[in-house]
Write a protein that holds these residues in place. Structure first.
Motif, PDB file in Angstrom:
ATOM      1  N   ARG A  39       0.835  -1.199   0.000  1.00  0.00           N
ATOM      2  CA  ARG A  39       0.000   0.000   0.000  1.00  0.00           C
ATOM      3  C   ARG A  39       0.877   1.259   0.000  1.00  0.00           C
ATOM      4  O   ARG A  39       0.572   2.237  -0.692  1.00  0.00           O
ATOM      5  N   CYS A  40       1.972   1.227   0.750  1.00  0.00           N
ATOM      6  CA  CYS A  40       2.901   2.358   0.731  1.00  0.00           C
ATOM      7  C   CYS A  40       3.467   2.571  -0.667  1.00  0.00           C
ATOM      8  O   CYS A  40       3.645   3.719  -1.112  1.00  0.00           O
ATOM      9  N   MET A  41       3.748   1.473  -1.380  1.00  0.00           N
ATOM     10  CA  MET A  41       4.251   1.601  -2.744  1.00  0.00           C
ATOM     11  C   MET A  41       3.213   2.239  -3.645  1.00  0.00           C
ATOM     12  O   MET A  41       3.536   3.065  -4.508  1.00  0.00           O
ATOM     13  N   GLU A  42       1.958   1.859  -3.476  1.00  0.00           N
ATOM     14  CA  GLU A  42       0.893   2.477  -4.264  1.00  0.00           C
ATOM     15  C   GLU A  42       0.859   3.978  -4.019  1.00  0.00           C
ATOM     16  O   GLU A  42       0.713   4.779  -4.954  1.00  0.00           O
ATOM     17  N   LEU A  43       1.000   4.378  -2.763  1.00  0.00           N
ATOM     18  CA  LEU A  43       1.016   5.802  -2.428  1.00  0.00           C
ATOM     19  C   LEU A  43       2.238   6.487  -3.023  1.00  0.00           C
ATOM     20  O   LEU A  43       2.150   7.640  -3.492  1.00  0.00           O
ATOM     21  N   LEU A  44       3.387   5.804  -3.000  1.00  0.00           N
ATOM     22  CA  LEU A  44       4.602   6.376  -3.585  1.00  0.00           C
ATOM     23  C   LEU A  44       4.407   6.637  -5.071  1.00  0.00           C
ATOM     24  O   LEU A  44       4.788   7.690  -5.593  1.00  0.00           O
ATOM     25  N   LEU A  45       3.799   5.681  -5.766  1.00  0.00           N
ATOM     26  CA  LEU A  45       3.559   5.840  -7.198  1.00  0.00           C
ATOM     27  C   LEU A  45       2.592   6.987  -7.481  1.00  0.00           C
ATOM     28  O   LEU A  45       2.638   7.597  -8.554  1.00  0.00           O
ATOM     29  N   GLU A  46       1.739   7.275  -6.499  1.00  0.00           N
ATOM     30  CA  GLU A  46       0.773   8.375  -6.632  1.00  0.00           C
ATOM     31  C   GLU A  46       1.311   9.674  -6.042  1.00  0.00           C
ATOM     32  O   GLU A  46       0.590  10.665  -5.952  1.00  0.00           O
ATOM     33  N   HIS A  47       2.599   9.650  -5.625  1.00  0.00           N
ATOM     34  CA  HIS A  47       3.249  10.809  -4.999  1.00  0.00           C
ATOM     35  C   HIS A  47       2.533  11.215  -3.714  1.00  0.00           C
ATOM     36  O   HIS A  47       2.475  12.401  -3.368  1.00  0.00           O
ATOM     37  N   GLY A  48       2.022  10.209  -2.999  1.00  0.00           N
ATOM     38  CA  GLY A  48       1.286  10.496  -1.777  1.00  0.00           C
ATOM     39  C   GLY A  48       1.849   9.842  -0.527  1.00  0.00           C
ATOM     40  O   GLY A  48       1.214   9.868   0.532  1.00  0.00           O
ATOM     41  N   LEU A  49       3.047   9.272  -0.615  1.00  0.00           N
ATOM     42  CA  LEU A  49       3.642   8.609   0.555  1.00  0.00           C
ATOM     43  C   LEU A  49       4.216   9.653   1.506  1.00  0.00           C
ATOM     44  O   LEU A  49       5.050  10.466   1.112  1.00  0.00           O
ATOM     45  N   THR A  50       3.787   9.625   2.756  1.00  0.00           N
ATOM     46  CA  THR A  50       4.293  10.570   3.751  1.00  0.00           C
ATOM     47  C   THR A  50       5.538  10.005   4.433  1.00  0.00           C
ATOM     48  O   THR A  50       5.725   8.781   4.507  1.00  0.00           O
ATOM     49  N   PRO A  51       6.396  10.880   4.969  1.00  0.00           N
ATOM     50  CA  PRO A  51       7.564  10.396   5.713  1.00  0.00           C
ATOM     51  C   PRO A  51       7.174   9.519   6.899  1.00  0.00           C
ATOM     52  O   PRO A  51       7.880   8.562   7.222  1.00  0.00           O
ATOM     53  N   GLU A  52       6.031   9.829   7.528  1.00  0.00           N
ATOM     54  CA  GLU A  52       5.600   9.058   8.694  1.00  0.00           C
ATOM     55  C   GLU A  52       5.195   7.638   8.297  1.00  0.00           C
ATOM     56  O   GLU A  52       5.496   6.672   9.012  1.00  0.00           O
ATOM     57  N   ALA A  53       4.528   7.496   7.164  1.00  0.00           N
ATOM     58  CA  ALA A  53       4.134   6.168   6.700  1.00  0.00           C
ATOM     59  C   ALA A  53       5.351   5.334   6.340  1.00  0.00           C
ATOM     60  O   ALA A  53       5.412   4.132   6.636  1.00  0.00           O
ATOM     61  N   ALA A  54       6.334   5.958   5.701  1.00  0.00           N
ATOM     62  CA  ALA A  54       7.576   5.246   5.358  1.00  0.00           C
ATOM     63  C   ALA A  54       8.335   4.857   6.613  1.00  0.00           C
ATOM     64  O   ALA A  54       8.902   3.756   6.698  1.00  0.00           O
ATOM     65  N   ALA A  55       8.358   5.741   7.597  1.00  0.00           N
ATOM     66  CA  ALA A  55       9.027   5.439   8.865  1.00  0.00           C
ATOM     67  C   ALA A  55       8.352   4.264   9.560  1.00  0.00           C
ATOM     68  O   ALA A  55       9.023   3.387  10.117  1.00  0.00           O
ATOM     69  N   ALA A  56       7.022   4.229   9.526  1.00  0.00           N
ATOM     70  CA  ALA A  56       6.286   3.122  10.141  1.00  0.00           C
ATOM     71  C   ALA A  56       6.597   1.808   9.437  1.00  0.00           C
ATOM     72  O   ALA A  56       6.738   0.759  10.081  1.00  0.00           O
ATOM     73  N   ALA A  57       6.713   1.850   8.113  1.00  0.00           N
ATOM     74  CA  ALA A  57       7.048   0.637   7.363  1.00  0.00           C
ATOM     75  C   ALA A  57       8.418   0.126   7.742  1.00  0.00           C
ATOM     76  O   ALA A  57       8.616  -1.073   7.974  1.00  0.00           O
ATOM     77  N   LYS A  58       9.376   1.029   7.799  1.00  0.00           N
ATOM     78  CA  LYS A  58      10.743   0.644   8.170  1.00  0.00           C
ATOM     79  C   LYS A  58      10.779   0.091   9.594  1.00  0.00           C
ATOM     80  O   LYS A  58      11.391  -0.956   9.865  1.00  0.00           O
ATOM     81  N   LEU A  59      10.112   0.780  10.504  1.00  0.00           N
ATOM     82  CA  LEU A  59      10.087   0.369  11.910  1.00  0.00           C
ATOM     83  C   LEU A  59       9.479  -1.013  12.085  1.00  0.00           C
ATOM     84  O   LEU A  59      10.111  -1.928  12.631  1.00  0.00           O
ATOM     85  N   TRP A  60       8.250  -1.191  11.604  1.00  0.00           N
ATOM     86  CA  TRP A  60       7.528  -2.427  11.893  1.00  0.00           C
ATOM     87  C   TRP A  60       8.138  -3.623  11.170  1.00  0.00           C
ATOM     88  O   TRP A  60       8.289  -4.702  11.749  1.00  0.00           O
ATOM     89  N   CYS A  61       8.517  -3.433   9.917  1.00  0.00           N
ATOM     90  CA  CYS A  61       8.993  -4.565   9.122  1.00  0.00           C
ATOM     91  C   CYS A  61      10.376  -5.033   9.558  1.00  0.00           C
ATOM     92  O   CYS A  61      10.658  -6.236   9.547  1.00  0.00           O
ATOM     93  N   THR A  62      11.238  -4.112   9.954  1.00  0.00           N
ATOM     94  CA  THR A  62      12.568  -4.546  10.400  1.00  0.00           C
ATOM     95  C   THR A  62      12.506  -5.196  11.779  1.00  0.00           C
ATOM     96  O   THR A  62      13.258  -6.134  12.059  1.00  0.00           O
TER      97      THR A  62
END
Length: 380
Positions: free
Chosen positions: A304-327
């Motif tokens: 879903r974050c990738m979809e937002l990135l492709l739409e130029h809608g990914l926020t820094p907070e969403a990316a940070a959450a992805a990095k945090l939770w997945c690692t």
């Protein structure tokens, strides 16, 4: 589990090409690369031929002009194959993003074609011996003298450090005291006088990934080497690109978690204890089921974050959450999978042991997870 819908037929064809390349030309040699602490440059050039390097670089600058999902596939397949030495490809791709999004036309023409082909390898120099995730506290300084900047400082944990031909250096160019407005990104050719590199750093894991310290002693570069041509824009440029960097780490972590889970499922089907396969014990099955569920949830979020990135809608907070939770998940999965392997999980001949060595740093680089929590907390 929910099927992925992020990719189309063209993407999957590219994935098959990447898988063949990794299986045939990389996996058999990765152990030697770990001993050398370096991936040979010819592998970089071969990856460039296949479109693995900077697939998103516009065709006008030697790239393929493809969408960011092709970068995702490269990250996923390298992680799936356990070829941590090739993580430098992603760093190289991140550097290309700085050129594409902020570089002057001259900077793009000079470097992007060579980066896309693997002829030139890029590194980004952020972290310093005394500063970690606080980029505004860097001490490396670039002083303008006439039409040149004179750079002094030291950087550490530099991926692609030994192989690098062009280094994107985070440096202070101002004295306003306003922090972010004093930061610039400067392009430094690695063969300039005053640039020196340490021997490969002795790391717990990622042994094949080229990581060094880089030193700058009275290094002179033209004023035109400021990324984008205007000083004081570095912090803004970093923040814009860090969202993709952090998401890419999350993508890597989920793909690696899935790989180590699959390997562990296969192992528990074959390995017996008390006369039956380990997977037939309820404790094992429930642990595997929990991991499968959590990985599926992580996959859904990063997609879903990738979809937002492709739409130029990914926020820094969403990316940070992805990095945090997945690692965090990656470390948790690896630890449980080592336990399910028993003593063999501690033997390097088993992939799970290599994951054990390689996984921990994902919670540190790209911004420590404690910083990711702070970024998310600011949205409360």
């Amino acid at each position: 589990m929910i099927p992925r819908t992020l990719f189309d037929h063209e993407h999957e064809e590219f994935r098959n090409t990447v898988r063949r390349f990794l299986a045939e030309e990389c996996t058999p040699f990765h152990e030697q690369w770990e001993e050398d602490h370096l991936v040979p440059r010819e592998i970089w050039q071969r990856a460039g031929e296949l479109g693995m390097l900077n697939a998103t670089t516009p065709e006008a600058y030697g790239g393929l002009g493809l969408d960011r999902r092709f970068s995702v596939i490269a990250v996923e397949e390298v992680a799936r194959a356990g070829l941590s030495g090739l993580n430098g490809f992603n760093v190289h791709d991140i550097c290309a993003g700085y050129f594409i999004n902020f570089g002057t036309e001259e900077q793009k023409l000079q470097w992007l074609p060579k980066m896309a082909s693997g002829e030139a390898i890029a590194a980004v120099a952020m972290t310093e011996p005394d500063t970690g995730s606080d980029l505004q506290a860097v001490k490396t300084r670039a002083v303008l003298e006439g039409d040149e900047y004179v750079i002094n400082g030291a950087k550490t944990f530099i991926s692609n450090g030994t192989n690098s031909d062009i280094i994107v250096v985070v440096a202070k160019t101002g004295n306003s005291g306003k922090g972010s407005r004093d930061i610039s990104l400067i392009l430094v050719e690695a063969d300039r006088a005053g640039v020196s590199k340490s021997k490969p750093l002795r790391k717990v894991g990622l042994h094949a990934q080229d990581t060094t310290m880089v030193f700058f002693e009275d290094v002179r570069v033209p004023k035109a080497n400021i990324l984008g041509g205007e000083a004081g824009q570095g912090f803004y440029q970093l923040m814009k690109e860090l969202a993709w960097e952090r998401l890419s780490i999350g993508i890597l972590a989920v793909a690696a978690s899935q790989a180590v889970l699959e390997q562990t499922i296969d192992y528990t089907r074959e390995r017996k204890a008390f006369g039956k396969p380990i997977i037939e014990f309820q404790n094992s099955r429930f642990k595997l089921a929990d991991m499968k569920t959590e990985i599926a949830l992580g996959q859904t979020y990063v997609d879903r974050c990738m979809e937002l990135l492709l739409e130029h809608g990914l926020t820094p907070e969403a990316a940070a959450a992805a990095k945090l939770w997945c690692t965090e998940l990656y470390s948790k999965v690896v630890d449980q999978c080592v336990q399910l392997h028993g003593g063999n999980g501690y033997m390097l001949e088993y992939p799970v042991a290599r994951h054990y060595l390689d996984s921990r740093v994902n919670r540190i680089y790209g911004g420590a997870n404690d910083i990711m929590r702070e970024l998310v907390a600011r949205t409360l």
